[in-house]
Design a protein around this motif. Structure first.
Motif, short mmCIF file in Angstrom:
data_model
loop_
_atom_site.label_atom_id
_atom_site.label_comp_id
_atom_site.label_asym_id
_atom_site.label_seq_id
_atom_site.Cartn_x
_atom_site.Cartn_y
_atom_site.Cartn_z
N LEU A 113 23.39 38.02 27.95
CA LEU A 113 23.53 38.70 26.67
C LEU A 113 23.68 40.21 26.85
CD1 LEU A 113 20.96 36.77 24.43
CD2 LEU A 113 23.46 36.72 24.27
N ILE A 114 22.93 40.79 27.78
CA ILE A 114 23.03 42.23 28.01
C ILE A 114 24.41 42.61 28.54
CG2 ILE A 114 22.16 44.12 29.46
CD1 ILE A 114 19.37 42.81 29.20
N VAL A 115 24.95 41.77 29.44
CA VAL A 115 26.31 42.01 29.92
C VAL A 115 27.30 41.94 28.77
CG1 VAL A 115 28.17 41.10 31.36
CG2 VAL A 115 25.85 41.23 32.26
N TRP A 116 27.13 40.96 27.89
CA TRP A 116 28.02 40.83 26.74
C TRP A 116 27.88 42.01 25.79
CZ3 TRP A 116 32.27 38.42 25.62
CH2 TRP A 116 32.60 37.24 26.29
N ILE A 117 26.68 42.55 25.64
CA ILE A 117 26.50 43.74 24.80
C ILE A 117 27.32 44.91 25.36
CG2 ILE A 117 24.84 45.53 24.13
CD1 ILE A 117 22.77 43.30 23.80
N ALA A 118 27.28 45.08 26.68
CA ALA A 118 28.05 46.15 27.30
C ALA A 118 29.55 45.94 27.11
CB ALA A 118 27.71 46.24 28.79
N VAL A 119 30.01 44.70 27.31
CA VAL A 119 31.45 44.40 27.18
C VAL A 119 31.91 44.58 25.73
CG1 VAL A 119 33.17 42.56 27.31
CG2 VAL A 119 31.50 42.84 29.15
N THR A 120 31.17 44.03 24.78
CA THR A 120 31.58 44.12 23.38
C THR A 120 31.46 45.55 22.85
OG1 THR A 120 29.35 43.37 22.73
CG2 THR A 120 31.12 41.72 22.80
N ALA A 121 30.51 46.33 23.39
CA ALA A 121 30.41 47.75 22.98
C ALA A 121 31.66 48.51 23.41
CB ALA A 121 29.16 48.38 23.59
N LEU A 122 32.15 48.25 24.61
CA LEU A 122 33.39 48.88 25.07
C LEU A 122 34.57 48.45 24.20
CD1 LEU A 122 32.97 48.57 28.96
CD2 LEU A 122 32.82 50.66 27.57
N LEU A 123 34.65 47.15 23.90
CA LEU A 123 35.74 46.66 23.06
C LEU A 123 35.68 47.26 21.66
CD1 LEU A 123 35.80 42.87 24.05
CD2 LEU A 123 37.51 44.60 24.62
N ALA A 124 34.48 47.33 21.09
CA ALA A 124 34.34 47.89 19.75
C ALA A 124 34.72 49.37 19.73
CB ALA A 124 32.91 47.71 19.25
N GLY A 125 34.28 50.11 20.75
CA GLY A 125 34.64 51.52 20.82
C GLY A 125 36.13 51.74 20.95
N TRP A 126 36.81 50.82 21.59
CA TRP A 126 38.25 50.92 21.81
C TRP A 126 39.06 50.46 20.59
CZ3 TRP A 126 41.36 46.80 24.89
CH2 TRP A 126 42.69 47.21 25.00
N LEU A 127 38.64 49.37 19.94
CA LEU A 127 39.46 48.73 18.92
C LEU A 127 39.06 49.03 17.48
CD1 LEU A 127 39.73 45.20 20.62
CD2 LEU A 127 41.50 46.97 20.56
N PHE A 128 37.79 49.32 17.24
CA PHE A 128 37.32 49.46 15.86
C PHE A 128 38.00 50.65 15.17
CE2 PHE A 128 34.22 51.04 12.68
CZ PHE A 128 34.22 49.93 11.86
N ARG A 129 38.36 50.46 13.89
CA ARG A 129 39.04 51.49 13.11
C ARG A 129 38.26 51.76 11.83
NH1 ARG A 129 44.76 51.81 14.34
NH2 ARG A 129 45.28 50.39 16.04
N TRP A 130 38.17 53.04 11.48
CA TRP A 130 37.52 53.45 10.24
C TRP A 130 38.50 53.55 9.08
CZ3 TRP A 130 32.30 53.78 9.83
CH2 TRP A 130 31.58 53.81 11.02
N GLU A 131 39.77 53.65 9.38
CA GLU A 131 40.78 53.81 8.36
C GLU A 131 41.77 52.66 8.43
OE1 GLU A 131 42.51 57.68 8.11
OE2 GLU A 131 40.73 58.65 8.95
N PRO A 132 42.51 52.41 7.35
CA PRO A 132 43.48 51.29 7.33
C PRO A 132 44.48 51.39 8.46
CG PRO A 132 43.15 52.15 5.12
CD PRO A 132 42.43 53.09 6.04
N ARG A 133 44.90 50.23 8.94
CA ARG A 133 45.94 50.16 9.96
C ARG A 133 47.28 50.51 9.34
NH1 ARG A 133 45.15 46.69 14.43
NH2 ARG A 133 47.30 46.00 14.19
N HIS A 134 48.12 51.14 10.14
CA HIS A 134 49.47 51.48 9.69
C HIS A 134 50.46 50.95 10.69
CE1 HIS A 134 47.87 54.13 6.58
NE2 HIS A 134 47.08 54.68 7.51
N GLY A 135 51.58 50.36 10.17
CA GLY A 135 52.61 49.85 11.07
C GLY A 135 52.33 48.44 11.49
#
Length: 265
Positions: free
Chosen positions: A243-265
């Protein structure tokens, strides 16, 4: 820090209020997992799995699957909808910090998950006469599980173009979790590579910890042997490590992919 915590609690209360006002969301994230649990138990008959009835075995593994609905599906839907409606952008520009906004959503999902587990516990006690043996271990597994699936939901929401597509975005991951998690079968039932993949899924350690903590038995190795409290904690360490490994992996993915504003294009 205290202000962020208060904002997170307020946002969690708003989340829960909105969920209970939306019958479609309420059924999907709260009632559907319980319905699935009932359907799973109807196929078991009087079989015995690892020293307990098959129905009890399935029901004590259901919290892992519930995590996929109450946290993952719920948050992908809500984060995507709020992003497209500019709610996340306004919240980020207001008093709550970014961490408080995301923590509020996670707290709401955690409360919803706890509600499901309580209902499931009452069901198990009424039908099987069993009660949880190690509640603190279950609570820790729940917090870590919500962290993993909350971060995964944040990452998936970044890949989801709009709220209407959220149901499609979550489907492949949800199906993988449903098929690969050891809810209805022991952890050693899948052979070779399939067993390895199942063991590395984020839902599997949650199922294993919840089941062992509820029953107080050794379901990590598949023996079903009664364990002391200390043995329950030490036996859960490999699952906590995953679970701790998954927390690290998903934190990296969230930091990379998460958006605060609407997607464009």
């Amino acid at each position: 820090m205290r202000t962020d915590a208060l904002h997170a609690v307020r946002l969690a209360k708003i989340d829960l209020t909105l969920i209970f006002r939306n019958t479609t969301v309420l059924f999907t994230v709260l009632l559907m997992p319980l319905l699935m649990a009932w359907l799973f138990t109807q196929t078991q008959g009087g079989a015995i799995i690892e020293g307990v009835s098959a129905k009890l075995f399935v029901l004590t593994g259901m919290p892992g699957l519930m995590m996929g609905f109450a946290v993952f599906v719920n948050l992908v839907n809500s984060l995507t909808a709020r992003r497209e409606e500019l709610v996340l952008k306004r919240l980020r520009g207001g008093q709550p910090s970014a961490a408080a906004v995301l923590a509020g959503s996670a707290l709401g999902a955690l409360a919803l998950f706890f509600g499901q587990v309580v209902l499931l516990g009452i069901w198990i006690q009424r039908t099987e006469g069993a009660t949880p043996v190690n509640v603190p271990l279950m609570l820790l597994a729940a917090v870590l599980g919500v962290t993993v699936f909350g971060l995964l939901a944040a990452a998936c929401s970044g890949l989801t173009p709009n709220a209407e597509m959220a149901q499609i975005t979550v489907l492949p991951i949800l199906l993988l979790l449903m098929i690969g998690s050891p809810v209805a079968f022991p952890t050693n039932a899948l052979p070779g590579l399939l067993g390895t993949i199942s063991g590395l899924l984020p839902i599997t350690p949650i199922v294993k910890i919840m089941r062992s903590a509820f029953l107080g038995s050794d379901h990590y190795s598949g023996s079903g042997r009664a364990l002391s409290v200390l043995e329950q904690w030490t036996g859960a360490l490999p699952s906590f490590g995953i679970l701790i490994v998954w927390i690290a992996v998903t934190a990296l993915l969230a930091g990379w992919l998460f958006r605060w504003e609407p997607r464009h294009g």
